[in-house]
Enzyme design. Sequence first.
Site, short mmCIF file in Angstrom:
data_model
loop_
_atom_site.label_atom_id
_atom_site.label_comp_id
_atom_site.label_asym_id
_atom_site.label_seq_id
_atom_site.Cartn_x
_atom_site.Cartn_y
_atom_site.Cartn_z
N GLY A 496 0.82 -1.20 0.00
CA GLY A 496 0.00 0.00 0.00
C GLY A 496 0.85 1.26 0.00
N ASP A 613 -8.26 12.55 10.82
CA ASP A 613 -8.02 12.22 9.41
C ASP A 613 -8.72 10.91 9.07
OD1 ASP A 613 -7.09 12.58 6.83
OD2 ASP A 613 -5.16 11.62 7.22
#
Length: 804
Positions: A496, A613
Amino acid sequence: MSAKRSTRNSLVLPLIFLSPFLFHYSYGSDSLFPGQSIRDGETLISAHGIYELGFFSPGDSTKRYVGIWYHKLPILTVVWVGNRENPISDSSGYITMDEQGNLKIMDGKGTSFLLGANNRSTNITSATLLDSGNLVLREMSSSGNDIVWQSFDHPTDNQLPGMKLTLSTSSISWRSTSDPRPGNFSFGIDPNGTDQLFLWNRTEVIWSVAVLNGVNFSLVQDATVTLPGDLDGYTFIHHWGSGYYYYTLADSSIITRGFTDHEGRHKQLAWLDGEENWVTFLVKPNEHPCEVPSSCGVNGLCSNDSSVMCTCLFGFEPNVNKHWDSRDYSDGCIRKVQSECMSNGDGFLKLRNIKLPIFSSKDRNLSLGIDDCKAWCTKNCSCNAYTSAYLNRTGCSFWFGDLYGLQAGADEVQDLFVRLAASELKKHSGNLKSCELALINIGIALCILGAFLCGCKWRKAKVRHRKEENDFDCSSCSFATIAACTNQFSDVNKIGEGGFGPVYKGFLEGQSVAVKRLSSSSGQGLEEFANEITLIAKLQHRNLVRLLGYCIQKEEKILIYEYMPNKSLDYYIFDSTKGAELDWEKRFHIVEGIAQGLLYLHNYSRLKVIHWDLKSSNILLDSEMNPKISDFGLARTFGQNENQANTKRVMGTYGYMSPEYAMNGLFSVKSDVFSFGVILLEIITGLRSTDYCHQDGSENLLAHSWELWREGRCSELANPTIGDMHPFDEVQTCIQVALLCVQDIAADRPTMSDVVSMLRCEISSLPIPKKPAFLPARSVGREDFRKHEIHSLNNLTMSIIECR
């Protein structure tokens, strides 16, 4: 029926013989007395109508068996069979008491089969079906009703709450769904006294419930799961006595059972009234081959999360190399260097996060500590491994001979110490140096900050802490070790690209890990790095990702997390092919998990935490598709009495930011609630909020969802990959909850506590949402902000934006 039972209990014993007509059988009674019988077609029913006993034919069989089943359930579910090896060929059978007080089954030819034996001197007994599902034969005397026989001592394929499994009894499967005779599979206690529950295929162990650690079985936590509806929060309560095991429930009104099926699986099931069916919430062994102890042979370490399923323990090598090359691991591993025991000073290698081997022996002396275990095992040359017997670090468990059933990545509490020759230990020490994966606490973060920001003396700080707290070590994993475990950060191992740098898969200390390597251009400096360590070390919740370790070396800053094999939420919901793997049930499970994680952060953690976030790419999914909130680099803590704060440094991701934060730098728990609402809409629609574009002219996903909801067209919001079988009412509720979360005014948004209650349908009437915040995703930053510095690898995460 209660009136009859009251009258019956008031009768004195001589009436049994003087007036037998008083005891003629009454359909629906829970008891059978001398001189009574029940024929095929008649039943006993427990006092509160929970269980029923009578004759039945399983599956497509025409043979008749005596069994116990649930009285009120629409599906015939037999939990006990009394004559599993002696069926009756027709419906001529009946159950009766003989002159000696034994409970018998008779057929039309006069052949009898003993059901319950009376081993007392008296011949005056009665049989009663209890609400626990236990059929008991009692001695009727003036001193009381003593149990002389009970069906719980003779289990078949089911284990009910309160039913004890002993060293001599086990749950044994049927041969097939139509044949109740004893099958090949059984579930019970290891007769060798290891305090383990095993599932056998004849004599081979095919699954173990790990080791009793003084509190519970260390691998049964995946049975304590949250279930939908009335079973929310369902948990086992385990009881271990001297040679027996049973379980009860926190809520005794829940109908549940353990079940060993004829295909070789042990299941835990619960009845859901809303579903009108049994729900299986635990199946062992499941699709993971590592759950079968023989998968990697002796001394082999099995990993479900690695491309290579089996590896040998350090200091061991394949017994037959050519077999391992062809992925046949049954031969297991042997030592590279044979133990020299006392002559040359063998030592022990500590393994963490390992499912403990089966077939241990135990010293239950609570005065023994781990050092005593080591001393005893060191002196006994046949002892190959040891650990503490209990969670309080007392007692000892020892393993002799080869180690069998080792599994990496298990959530074990005790460390396992494996004997190695001194020369092998020296090699291991040279390779790993001071690297020890451990949960990180606040002291580590302070030590990092002290060493890099305040210039403190690292070694002195380390020594001082170790004197004050024995298990605190400020050392970290070396960069060389991390690089080696990720194949030098190769692209093959890359799994990722996070907002602050790439993420790699590695294999370290016997488990798969996710290695987050912070990029020098990420904008996350030492402050954010230390912040993530500090926060996540204090947070422990099943819906938050676990931080296992860290590494700092020159410019390198690395975090080591538990590995999540199913990647992140955005990997599924924004892809038409992968999205089909998430039906509505799975999506709703993910929604509930995210909500529970946020509720913990806001209300129940030691610190009130705002994630700051939250987005779909920061929701990771484990092997069971359970969601875990990750990436706490931007998170901030509040005092328990603080509700709002202000900042000139606006950081986060467009499309997920609350309007008051993006425009004025105001943030609170309601900022996370807004982000949660956006994620919820993304899960429902499969549309990405950050690059949304729709033909109806809507500015963004929120506007599009609002318009359809206002026009009563909610059904158009559900993504086709969810399928047509989803409960529309539940989807519509989630849409309304999402729109409540993204309302323009923060005070109008619900708290996460309210959100959880809404999702559980604990609030009967949901508020009507007001118009949401319509932040134009493409104009923010050109018209409303002056950008001074943006650090991003995905063009989504902002690091510094100041308001006008």
